[in-house]
Design a protein around this motif. Structure first.
Motif, PDB file in Angstrom:
ATOM      1  N   LEU A  65       8.648   7.832   1.406  1.00 44.81           N
ATOM      2  CA  LEU A  65       8.764   7.623  -0.099  1.00 44.81           C
ATOM      3  C   LEU A  65       8.547   8.714  -0.748  1.00 44.81           C
ATOM      4  CD1 LEU A  65       7.032   4.061  -0.572  1.00 44.81           C
ATOM      5  CD2 LEU A  65       9.474   4.342  -0.454  1.00 44.81           C
ATOM      6  N   LEU A  66       7.875   9.483  -0.322  1.00 47.23           N
ATOM      7  CA  LEU A  66       7.573  11.047  -0.970  1.00 47.23           C
ATOM      8  C   LEU A  66       8.702  12.061  -0.403  1.00 47.23           C
ATOM      9  CD1 LEU A  66       3.934  11.193  -1.192  1.00 47.23           C
ATOM     10  CD2 LEU A  66       5.388  10.728  -3.107  1.00 47.23           C
ATOM     11  N   ASP A  67       9.520  11.606   0.885  1.00 44.11           N
ATOM     12  CA  ASP A  67      10.252  12.566   1.443  1.00 44.11           C
ATOM     13  C   ASP A  67       9.595  13.808   1.908  1.00 44.11           C
ATOM     14  OD1 ASP A  67      12.704  13.211   2.565  1.00 44.11           O
ATOM     15  OD2 ASP A  67      13.373  14.602   0.843  1.00 44.11           O
ATOM     16  N   VAL A  68       8.418  13.438   2.633  1.00 43.41           N
ATOM     17  CA  VAL A  68       7.943  14.672   3.509  1.00 43.41           C
ATOM     18  C   VAL A  68       7.454  14.059   4.516  1.00 43.41           C
ATOM     19  CG1 VAL A  68       6.789  15.338   1.157  1.00 43.41           C
ATOM     20  CG2 VAL A  68       5.652  13.653   2.377  1.00 43.41           C
ATOM     21  N   ALA A  69       7.112  15.120   5.427  1.00 46.15           N
ATOM     22  CA  ALA A  69       6.859  14.900   6.889  1.00 46.15           C
ATOM     23  C   ALA A  69       5.351  14.324   6.815  1.00 46.15           C
ATOM     24  CB  ALA A  69       6.810  16.227   7.886  1.00 46.15           C
ATOM     25  N   SER A  85       5.518  20.227   0.147  1.00 47.24           N
ATOM     26  CA  SER A  85       4.577  20.422  -0.824  1.00 47.24           C
ATOM     27  C   SER A  85       3.505  19.513  -0.924  1.00 47.24           C
ATOM     28  CB  SER A  85       5.239  20.258  -2.413  1.00 47.24           C
ATOM     29  OG  SER A  85       6.002  19.020  -2.334  1.00 47.24           O
ATOM     30  N   ILE A  86       3.589  18.229  -0.376  1.00 52.30           N
ATOM     31  CA  ILE A  86       2.637  17.117  -0.347  1.00 52.30           C
ATOM     32  C   ILE A  86       2.407  16.961   1.210  1.00 52.30           C
ATOM     33  CG2 ILE A  86       1.525  14.958  -0.776  1.00 52.30           C
ATOM     34  CD1 ILE A  86       3.287  14.771  -3.141  1.00 52.30           C
ATOM     35  N   LEU A 116       0.757  -1.239   0.054  1.00 52.16           N
ATOM     36  CA  LEU A 116       0.037  -0.082  -0.136  1.00 52.16           C
ATOM     37  C   LEU A 116       0.990   1.309   0.022  1.00 52.16           C
ATOM     38  CD1 LEU A 116      -3.087  -0.474   2.439  1.00 52.16           C
ATOM     39  CD2 LEU A 116      -3.276  -0.691  -0.130  1.00 52.16           C
ATOM     40  N   GLY A 117       1.867   1.186   0.598  1.00 50.14           N
ATOM     41  CA  GLY A 117       2.988   2.416   0.937  1.00 50.14           C
ATOM     42  C   GLY A 117       3.346   2.716  -0.357  1.00 50.14           C
ATOM     43  N   GLU A 118       3.825   1.782  -1.328  1.00 48.90           N
ATOM     44  CA  GLU A 118       4.316   2.165  -2.952  1.00 48.90           C
ATOM     45  C   GLU A 118       3.226   2.442  -3.720  1.00 48.90           C
ATOM     46  OE1 GLU A 118       6.693  -0.774  -4.739  1.00 48.90           O
ATOM     47  OE2 GLU A 118       7.983  -1.294  -2.899  1.00 48.90           O
ATOM     48  N   LEU A 119       2.109   1.968  -3.533  1.00 43.42           N
ATOM     49  CA  LEU A 119       1.062   2.257  -4.166  1.00 43.42           C
ATOM     50  C   LEU A 119       0.406   3.782  -4.057  1.00 43.42           C
ATOM     51  CD1 LEU A 119      -1.550   1.632  -6.351  1.00 43.42           C
ATOM     52  CD2 LEU A 119      -2.849   1.036  -4.195  1.00 43.42           C
ATOM     53  N   VAL A 120       0.147   4.156  -2.736  1.00 40.05           N
ATOM     54  CA  VAL A 120      -0.198   5.484  -2.428  1.00 40.05           C
ATOM     55  C   VAL A 120       0.690   6.353  -2.766  1.00 40.05           C
ATOM     56  CG1 VAL A 120      -1.151   6.846  -0.612  1.00 40.05           C
ATOM     57  CG2 VAL A 120      -1.872   4.526  -0.740  1.00 40.05           C
ATOM     58  N   ALA A 121       2.117   6.152  -2.543  1.00 39.87           N
ATOM     59  CA  ALA A 121       2.984   7.123  -2.879  1.00 39.87           C
ATOM     60  C   ALA A 121       2.960   7.498  -4.449  1.00 39.87           C
ATOM     61  CB  ALA A 121       4.393   6.699  -2.582  1.00 39.87           C
ATOM     62  N   GLU A 122       2.605   6.342  -5.271  1.00 42.77           N
ATOM     63  CA  GLU A 122       2.588   6.698  -6.658  1.00 42.77           C
ATOM     64  C   GLU A 122       1.465   7.247  -7.219  1.00 42.77           C
ATOM     65  OE1 GLU A 122       4.956   5.479  -9.199  1.00 42.77           O
ATOM     66  OE2 GLU A 122       3.569   6.052 -10.806  1.00 42.77           O
ATOM     67  N   VAL A 123       0.468   6.826  -6.650  1.00 40.76           N
ATOM     68  CA  VAL A 123      -0.833   7.610  -6.961  1.00 40.76           C
ATOM     69  C   VAL A 123      -1.212   8.930  -6.248  1.00 40.76           C
ATOM     70  CG1 VAL A 123      -3.342   7.398  -6.849  1.00 40.76           C
ATOM     71  CG2 VAL A 123      -2.233   5.357  -7.221  1.00 40.76           C
ATOM     72  N   GLY A 124      -0.495   9.143  -5.240  1.00 38.46           N
ATOM     73  CA  GLY A 124      -0.591  10.414  -4.562  1.00 38.46           C
ATOM     74  C   GLY A 124       0.200  11.562  -4.847  1.00 38.46           C
ATOM     75  N   LYS A 125       1.197  11.157  -5.529  1.00 39.62           N
ATOM     76  CA  LYS A 125       2.287  12.182  -5.958  1.00 39.62           C
ATOM     77  C   LYS A 125       1.901  13.435  -6.488  1.00 39.62           C
ATOM     78  CE  LYS A 125       4.614   9.864  -9.493  1.00 39.62           C
ATOM     79  NZ  LYS A 125       5.598   9.044 -10.007  1.00 39.62           N
ATOM     80  N   GLY A 126       0.678  13.286  -7.206  1.00 39.48           N
ATOM     81  CA  GLY A 126       0.170  14.470  -7.971  1.00 39.48           C
ATOM     82  C   GLY A 126      -1.074  15.144  -7.179  1.00 39.48           C
ATOM     83  N   TYR A 127      -1.063  14.923  -5.798  1.00 36.32           N
ATOM     84  CA  TYR A 127      -2.082  15.444  -5.075  1.00 36.32           C
ATOM     85  C   TYR A 127      -1.273  16.403  -3.871  1.00 36.32           C
ATOM     86  CZ  TYR A 127      -5.559  12.236  -6.684  1.00 36.32           C
ATOM     87  OH  TYR A 127      -6.493  11.790  -7.581  1.00 36.32           O
ATOM     88  N   SER A 128      -1.903  17.521  -3.493  1.00 36.30           N
ATOM     89  CA  SER A 128      -1.761  18.405  -2.457  1.00 36.30           C
ATOM     90  C   SER A 128      -1.528  17.791  -0.993  1.00 36.30           C
ATOM     91  CB  SER A 128      -2.259  19.719  -2.574  1.00 36.30           C
ATOM     92  OG  SER A 128      -3.601  19.760  -2.146  1.00 36.30           O
ATOM     93  N   HIS A 129      -2.875  17.002  -0.903  1.00 32.41           N
ATOM     94  CA  HIS A 129      -2.803  16.295   0.603  1.00 32.41           C
ATOM     95  C   HIS A 129      -3.142  14.751   0.355  1.00 32.41           C
ATOM     96  CE1 HIS A 129      -3.698  20.493   1.193  1.00 32.41           C
ATOM     97  NE2 HIS A 129      -3.417  20.285   2.564  1.00 32.41           N
ATOM     98  N   ILE A 130      -2.609  13.993   1.031  1.00 31.64           N
ATOM     99  CA  ILE A 130      -3.206  12.686   1.135  1.00 31.64           C
ATOM    100  C   ILE A 130      -3.467  12.289   2.557  1.00 31.64           C
ATOM    101  CG2 ILE A 130      -2.229  10.224   0.893  1.00 31.64           C
ATOM    102  CD1 ILE A 130       0.197  11.450  -0.903  1.00 31.64           C
TER     103      ILE A 130
END
Lengths: 313, 249
Positions: free
Chosen positions: A105-109, A141-142, A73-87
């Motif tokens: 994976l997105l290198d964000v807090a 940014s995300i 799930l971590g890999e999936l959501v990082a892939e799908v979520g990278k185009g969004y401002s919030h997950i």
């Protein structure tokens, strides 16, 4: 702004917590898409499409997601979520498991367990088990956020008509596998989500006496908890512990029996709507947080409580 | 196999948390500090794995100010073999802690990393999972049972409404929940012996990690205080109030 909400479900039905998370997303503002990741989870996607305020439902239906393994799930959501401002996801054991992987994976807090939205980048969350409330601002940014469902009133489950889109993204990290699961066998509700909780403390004197609480719990449809003192004394197992080092509960009704009210216990239950304390020591600190206090010997009061409840329920 | 355990210095769980009058944080001046309770469970699990002959060496790591060495010494007294102190006076948030631990993992190459599921100060519940993602390891979060079996580890997890068992390839990350074990107390001879065990100190810069925080805390407030309610005379009055006044039954 665009917000991706990760649905919480069991492959057959959408959990209500998802509706609370959509409510949190609405408080942030912007288009809300819901990602349903699971196996044979079409019914969940249909339910999510009906929820109020949802723009689009994305479905990732694959055996890799069937047991909600955090690695996949971590890999999936990082892939799908990278185009969004919030997950956003609910801060249950599934969301708590995979969301930090997404953030890393997105290198964000990640902002955990929010109970209020102040603005698109500023959120309110309890720290020190609710003994302090922090307002935090995220600069990435995300924004990766887990939401405490009890902090937000759910959106309506019906009325929406979002488009459903199948995703063809399969992320199988191949490093973990589901073996088995064991659902709690008790007919009583889960401690963390029960509407009524009745807990015993050191005043119960031994584990057998907890049967008195169980009988009352069965009348009320309540879960049975315990203070750390009762756990440390060996009366009951550790998973019944309510408190800073145990479970945090916020039921409609919390009944504390033979519990003095140590700080670490209060930290786990003081968000309950109505608190009842039964204790023979009228100076016990639990009475300072109780809406209704009864100074009495619990060995007389609890059987009486059972009888009185039978009359009115 | 080598086991790495991460421990955090936090406010003692018995201390009443007080918010500073200027709302900048929680008052930690002259407050008793201790090892985070979930980290104690992590140390205990590693020691039990060593007692069973599964673990060969236990390395304990802590990130924090000089005083965090006290918690490393506690872990050494409980049975860990050597310590690594990542010394910094800065506030280190979860992602940066995970990056520091990743650097330690790359150097030490443990088969198993055990952490507490969360610390009782920031309550984030992130660092173990972030470390696992950054290192490409599998994770067994909220563990109530850990069984190492050859090149795999079976972890039983406390999940909403029950238990779930997963099989993870090693190396893996495990985060502890309450039921995993009951931590022992350190004996006086072991406390004395722990003083002689090796403890290495490094800085975030040595590990090549920028620990600048990504989240800023704008304010910290005390929760709305509950008012004491009423005392009822007997059980009948209690049930009447619950039914007709509070309307919760």
């Amino acid at each position: 702004m665009s917000i991706l909400v990760i649905a919480e479900h069991d492959n057959s039905s959408l959990k209500q917590a998802t509706l609370n998370v959509v409510a949190a997303a609405k408080a942030i503002g912007g288009d809300i898409d819901v990602l349903v990741a699971g196996e044979n989870c079409g019914a969940v996607a249909e339910a999510a499409a009906k929820a109020e305020g949802v723009n689009k439902v994305l479905v990732a239906d694959n055996a890799a997601y069937g047991h909600f393994l955090g690695e996949n799930l971590g890999e999936l959501v990082a892939e799908v979520g990278k185009g969004y401002s919030h997950i956003l996801a609910a801060a249950g054991t599934t969301g708590k498991d995979f969301m930090p992987r997404v953030a890393a994976l997105l290198d964000v807090a990640q902002v955990s367990d929010i109970i209020r939205v102040e603005s698109e980048d500023t959120f309110v969350r309890p720290i020190y088990a609710g003994n302090a409330i922090a307002t935090v601002k995220a600069s990435d940014s995300i924004k990766v956020i887990t939401v405490r469902p009890t902090g937000f009133d759910p959106v309506a489950a019906e009325g929406g008509s979002a488009a459903v889109e199948q995703l063809d993204v399969v992320k199988d990290a191949g490093i973990s596998a589901f073996v088995s699961e064991q659902k709690a066998e008790s007919d009583r509700p889960d401690l963390a989500s029960a509407g009524v909780v009745i807990s015993g403390g050191r005043g119960m004197q031994n584990g057998d006496n907890f049967k008195m609480l169980e009988q009352v719990a069965d009348l009320l449809g309540a879960a049975v908890g315990a203070s750390r003192a009762a756990v440390d004394a060996g009366f009951v197992p550790n998973d019944m512990q309510v408190g800073q080092t145990g479970k945090i509960v916020a039921p409609q009704l919390y009944v504390a029996v033979g519990i003095s009210g140590a700080i670490q216990h209060l930290a786990g239950m003081s968000d309950s709507k109505v608190i009842v304390a039964i204790n023979k020591d009228e100076e016990a600190p639990i009475f300072q947080v109780a809406d209704y206090g009864l100074v009495a010997d619990l060995f007389e009061a609890v059987p009486q409580l059972e009888e009185e409840l039978k009359k009115v329920l | 196999m080598k086991v790495l355990v991460a421990v955090k210095r936090v406010i003692d769980y018995n201390v009443k948390v007080r918010v500073k009058p200027d709302n900048t944080g929680v008052d930690l001046a002259n407050v008793k500090m201790a090892m985070n309770p979930f980290c104690e469970i992590a140390v205990e699990e590693a020691v039990r794995l060593k007692e069973k002959g599964v673990a060969s060496e236990i390395v304990v790591v802590s990130i924090g100010p000089k005083a965090a060495q006290e918690q490393i010494r506690t872990a050494l007294a409980l049975g860990a073999d050597r310590g690594i102190h990542v010394e910094t006076d800065e506030e280190v948030q979860s992602l940066e802690a995970a990056k520091l631990l990743k650097s330690v993992v790359e150097k030490e190459e443990p088969k198993l990393v055990i952490l507490g599921k969360q610390s009782i100060d920031s309550d984030n519940n992130q660092t173990g999972q972030m470390l696992a993602a950054l290192t490409g390891m599998a994770q067994g979060t909220f563990a109530s049972e850990v069984v190492v079996d050859g090149e795999k580890v079976n972890v039983t997890r406390e999940v909403d409404g029950g238990l779930m068992t997963v099989s993870l390839n090693l190396p893996a990350v495990v985060t502890t929940d309450l039921r995993l074990n009951e931590p022992r107390y350190a004996s006086l001879p072991n406390i004395m012996k722990a003083k002689k065990k090796p403890l290495e100190s490094v800085s975030p810069a040595d590990l090549g990690v920028d620990v600048a925080p990504r989240l800023s805390t704008l304010k910290v407030e005390a929760p709305a205080a509950r008012q004491a309610g009423v005392k009822v005379a007997d059980v009948a009055e209690l049930v009447d109030k619950l039914k007709n006044e509070a309307k919760v039954i």
